[in-house]
Design an enzyme around this catalytic site. Structure first.
Site, PDB file in Angstrom:
ATOM      1  N   LYS A  89      12.064  -3.945  13.866  1.00  0.00           N
ATOM      2  CA  LYS A  89      12.138  -2.783  12.975  1.00  0.00           C
ATOM      3  C   LYS A  89      13.086  -1.686  13.464  1.00  0.00           C
ATOM      4  CE  LYS A  89       7.626  -2.979  10.696  1.00  0.00           C
ATOM      5  NZ  LYS A  89       6.508  -2.125  10.295  1.00  0.00           N
ATOM      6  N   ASP A 147       6.592   1.999   4.556  1.00  0.00           N
ATOM      7  CA  ASP A 147       5.229   2.141   5.091  1.00  0.00           C
ATOM      8  C   ASP A 147       4.586   3.474   4.693  1.00  0.00           C
ATOM      9  OD1 ASP A 147       5.050  -0.350   6.274  1.00  0.00           O
ATOM     10  OD2 ASP A 147       5.829   0.326   8.196  1.00  0.00           O
TER      11      ASP A 147
END
Ligand code: ATR
Length: 283
Positions: free
Chosen positions: A70, A107
């Protein structure tokens, strides 16, 4: 059944076998009748940059990026949006029509959408939020809460320096409170969020005395195996509204699916059951 014109996307991780994203996107592809496929891509860290840059050449529409890639994805994309920069991680990559890679992080969106889905009357103005944990998940939750307009975020982590580093990136609205006296921070809290792995199957529970927490508060756990953690069980027993963690995973997937496959997918109880079954969450 897919045709030669199928739209393609996937998830890159190392390892990737634990990822629930193929099951999640697969459910939407099937139920929406999309001519497309979403596959797990096991990509070792040393190959990540090259493989991500190959997406347009392979004709993929994009990919999700999961552990441990990520942060590396921040550098491998051509353009990163503001929310991914603030979270410091990319989880969704879209190949633009010109072949450039655009990275975002969904997210924070997933967290807030899940909160609204499960607790429609929650408002940011209701008061401070207390966030337990200071890892990657906490960072996304803090960004989500600040953007939603929460007046104050209390940040509590076992390793205080990690919480301090996180708080320093976000200014005065985030203040660090002590792990040892964590229950005290609950007195002015309207929303409590566990972002640690405590409470997950195989991990110890999060020990937290809920007594100081006001009765109107909402208690949220981002752990979803088990779906009802000890924290949520205790909160329910005391009459608090609770929000479990599976919805964050489901909602964070929506923007990627829409960008790659051209249809806005819906989060439903049927999808939730499908993914929880794949997760072995015992439902
Ligand atoms: P993620 O990116 O999923 O948030 P992470 O970066 O590994 O994962 O962060 C895990 C979080 O859980 C951290 O806040 C960690 O606390 P530390 O920074 O002190 O390590 C917290 N955590 C994990 N196990 C814990 C435990 N046994 N007690 C308290 N906190 C724990």
């Amino acid at each position: 059944m897919i045709s030669g014109r199928a739209k393609l996307a996937g998830v890159m991780g190392w390892p990737v076998g634990h990822s629930l994203s193929p099951s999640l996107h697969g459910f939407w592809l099937e139920t929406l009748g999309v001519d497309g496929a979403y596959v797990p891509l096991a990509v070792a860290p040393e190959n990540f940059f090259d493989v991500l840059r190959l997406l347009p050449k392979l004709g993929l529409r994009g990919a999700n990026v999961t552990i441990p890639h990520k942060e590396a994805a921040l550098k491998a994309c051509d353009e990163i949006d503001e929310v991914a920069q603030r979270i410091g991680a990319v989880n969704t990559v879209v190949v633009r029509p010109d072949g450039k890679l655009w990275g975002t992080n969904t997210d924070a969106f997933g967290f807030i959408e899940n909160l609204k889905w499960r607790c429609a009357d929650w408002t940011a103005e209701a008061g401070a939020a207390t966030v337990i944990g200071a890892g990657g998940a906490a960072r996304a939750v803090v960004v989500a809460l600040l953007d939603a307009g929460v007046p104050q975020v209390n940040l509590i982590n076992r390793t205080r320096t990690r919480a301090e580093t996180l708080a320093a990136a976000f200014g005065d609205r985030v203040r660090v409170r002590d792990w040892e006296t964590r229950a005290l921070a609950l007195a002015d809290t309207a929303l409590l969020v566990n972002t640690t792995s405590l409470g997950m199957t195989g991990q110890p529970p999060l020990e937290l005395d809920l007594a100081p927490l006001p009765k109107e508060a909402v208690v949220c756990d981002i752990v979803y195996v088990p779906l009802e953690t000890d924290l949520l069980k205790a909160a329910k027993a005391k009459g608090y509204r609770t929000v479990d963690g599976i919805g964050m995973l489901l909602h964070q997937a929506r923007p990627g699916f829409a960008a790659w496959f051209g249809i806005e997918p819906q989060v439903s109880d049927a999808l939730m059951l499908h993914v929880l079954t794949a997760a072995g969450a015992g439902v």
